[in-house]
Design a protein around this motif. Structure first.
Motif, short mmCIF file in Angstrom:
data_model
loop_
_atom_site.label_atom_id
_atom_site.label_comp_id
_atom_site.label_asym_id
_atom_site.label_seq_id
_atom_site.Cartn_x
_atom_site.Cartn_y
_atom_site.Cartn_z
N ALA A 134 0.83 -1.22 0.00
CA ALA A 134 0.00 0.00 0.00
C ALA A 134 0.85 1.25 0.00
O ALA A 134 0.44 2.29 0.50
N MET A 135 2.03 1.18 -0.58
CA MET A 135 2.91 2.34 -0.62
C MET A 135 2.48 3.33 -1.70
O MET A 135 1.83 2.95 -2.68
N ARG A 136 2.84 4.57 -1.51
CA ARG A 136 2.65 5.59 -2.54
C ARG A 136 3.62 5.31 -3.68
O ARG A 136 4.65 4.65 -3.50
N ARG A 137 3.31 5.85 -4.86
CA ARG A 137 4.17 5.58 -6.01
C ARG A 137 5.57 6.14 -5.79
O ARG A 137 6.57 5.55 -6.21
N SER A 138 5.68 7.29 -5.10
CA SER A 138 7.00 7.87 -4.82
C SER A 138 7.79 6.99 -3.87
O SER A 138 9.02 6.89 -3.97
N GLU A 139 7.09 6.34 -2.93
CA GLU A 139 7.76 5.44 -1.99
C GLU A 139 8.25 4.19 -2.70
O GLU A 139 9.35 3.70 -2.43
N LEU A 140 7.44 3.66 -3.62
CA LEU A 140 7.86 2.50 -4.40
C LEU A 140 9.11 2.81 -5.22
O LEU A 140 10.04 2.00 -5.28
N ALA A 141 9.11 3.98 -5.85
CA ALA A 141 10.25 4.36 -6.68
C ALA A 141 11.52 4.53 -5.86
O ALA A 141 12.63 4.36 -6.37
N ALA A 142 11.38 4.86 -4.58
CA ALA A 142 12.55 5.14 -3.73
C ALA A 142 13.10 3.92 -3.01
O ALA A 142 14.14 4.00 -2.38
N VAL A 143 12.42 2.77 -3.10
CA VAL A 143 12.88 1.57 -2.39
C VAL A 143 14.24 1.14 -2.93
O VAL A 143 14.46 1.04 -4.14
N ARG A 144 15.16 0.83 -2.01
CA ARG A 144 16.50 0.38 -2.35
C ARG A 144 16.74 -1.01 -1.76
O ARG A 144 16.07 -1.42 -0.81
N VAL A 145 17.68 -1.72 -2.33
CA VAL A 145 18.01 -3.06 -1.85
C VAL A 145 18.40 -3.02 -0.38
O VAL A 145 18.07 -3.92 0.39
N GLU A 146 19.08 -1.95 0.00
CA GLU A 146 19.52 -1.80 1.39
C GLU A 146 18.36 -1.67 2.37
O GLU A 146 18.54 -1.83 3.58
N HIS A 147 17.17 -1.37 1.86
CA HIS A 147 15.99 -1.19 2.71
C HIS A 147 15.25 -2.51 2.97
O HIS A 147 14.29 -2.53 3.74
N LEU A 148 15.69 -3.60 2.33
CA LEU A 148 14.97 -4.88 2.42
C LEU A 148 15.55 -5.76 3.53
O LEU A 148 16.77 -5.90 3.65
N SER A 149 14.66 -6.35 4.30
CA SER A 149 15.05 -7.31 5.33
C SER A 149 14.16 -8.54 5.20
O SER A 149 12.95 -8.46 5.47
N TYR A 150 14.75 -9.65 4.78
CA TYR A 150 13.96 -10.87 4.57
C TYR A 150 13.80 -11.63 5.88
O TYR A 150 14.76 -11.83 6.62
N LEU A 151 12.57 -12.04 6.14
CA LEU A 151 12.23 -12.80 7.33
C LEU A 151 11.65 -14.14 6.91
O LEU A 151 11.37 -14.37 5.72
N ALA A 152 11.44 -15.04 7.88
CA ALA A 152 10.90 -16.36 7.56
C ALA A 152 9.49 -16.29 7.00
O ALA A 152 9.10 -17.11 6.17
#
Length: 333
Positions: free
Chosen positions: A176-194
């Protein structure tokens, strides 16, 4: 043979030498911040007080104002006439933003703002009463719409672009992110969980002071799983750092540049067109509205939905729950 300089030539050379020495010893021209009475670092913080998107919008508003005969300073009468002419073509929300841009342009130059005049206030009051203040609402992309779009995406002859589009739609809907938030997502922002993935948002439209927040996306069943779609996109694109969602060329090659907010909207529109829908009725916000509408239909409480969307109030959230959800309200008679 040695050339003998005339007195005039000698004087000119001496004058040139003195001029050069004076130029070398002259103090450097102070920066714009110093000239305006602020230090350079103060100017940097002042510039950071508004987001880049807000600056672009205000600059566009002022450009339109100037192109239509406006100037700064402007008289109340001139501003009122400009607003009245624009009211025939623009929404009330756009008019109000242009009024704010013109108002701020005057304040930044320590000028009296015509927006404060009674004449301008009455013009805007009349515009609101005649045209109303209801904003245009885009059509939500709910679960069934999303699944239909995914089927058509898989039929593309560009597998890398298809992987990007699938991940973008699924992550956009589930987060449910805004389009600007989607565009700004970086690999460094990802944290994979189980049980899913967390995406850290350093800032957003309603978080200008950059407190940041985290969005969690759980695993889903089968090919509709947004977490798996994201992992597949990163694998085939070989993206290891930087922006997650990037441009893909017509030769199906991944660019180093991240998508713009407008590009996110274009991906959504193209996906709707493939299934025979009207692209004019959707935008990048349709994924966000689709999540809110679907969550409300499933019976999630407003506070639970706001936890995902980042909305500050139920009143604002209610604008994203489209009328399609009201069809399921049972009769009380």
């Amino acid at each position: 043979m040695k050339k003998i300089r005339t007195p005039q030539e000698g004087a000119g050379a001496a004058l040139s030498a003195r001029s050069t020495a004076a130029s070398n010893n002259a103090p450097q021209t102070p920066s714009e911040g110093v000239l305006s009475g602020f230090s350079a670092i103060a100017e940097q913080f002042i510039a950071a007080s508004q987001s880049a998107a807000t600056k672009r919008a205000y600059a566009s508003d002022l450009k339109h104002f100037f192109a239509n005969g406006g100037s700064v300073p402007a008289s109340p009468a001139a501003l009122a006439e400009y607003l009245a002419r624009c009211a025939e073509k623009l929404s009330v929300a756009t008019l109000e933003r242009r009024l704010t841009a013109i108002h701020k342009a005057h304040l930044e130059k320590n000028l009296e703002s015509p927006a404060r005049s009674e004449t301008v206030k009455r013009v805007m009051q009349g515009v609101r009463r005649v045209l109303g203040t209801k904003q245009r609402q885009v059509q939500p992309i709910v679960k069934d719409d999303l699944l239909a779009a995914l089927v058509m995406i898989d039929r593309q002859k560009m597998p890398i672009k298809a992987a990007r589009d699938r991940a973008l739609l699924l992550i956009g809907f589930a987060s449910a992110m805004r389009r600007s938030e989607l565009a700004a997502v970086r690999v460094e922002h990802l944290s994979y969980l189980a049980n899913g993935v967390e995406i850290f948002l350093p800032s957003s439209k309603t978080d200008q002071e950059r407190h940041g927040r985290t969005v969690f996306i759980p695993h889903a069943n089968g090919e509709r799983c947004p977490v798996r779609a994201l992992a597949h996109w990163l694998e085939v694109s070989e993206i290891r750092e930087g922006f997650v969602f990037r441009a893909v060329s017509r030769h199906d090659r991944v660019s180093r540049d991240g998508l713009s907010a407008q590009s996110v909207a274009l991906v959504v529109k193209a996906s709707v067109e493939r299934v025979g829908g009207d692209a004019k009725k959707v935008s990048g916000h349709s994924l966000r509205a689709g999540y809110c509408t679907s969550a409300a239909e499933k019976g999630l409480q407003p506070w639970q939905i706001r936890e995902q969307t980042g909305h500050k109030s139920d009143v604002t959230l209610a604008r994203y729950i489209r009328p399609v959800a009201r069809r399921n309200i049972p009769s009380l008679l």
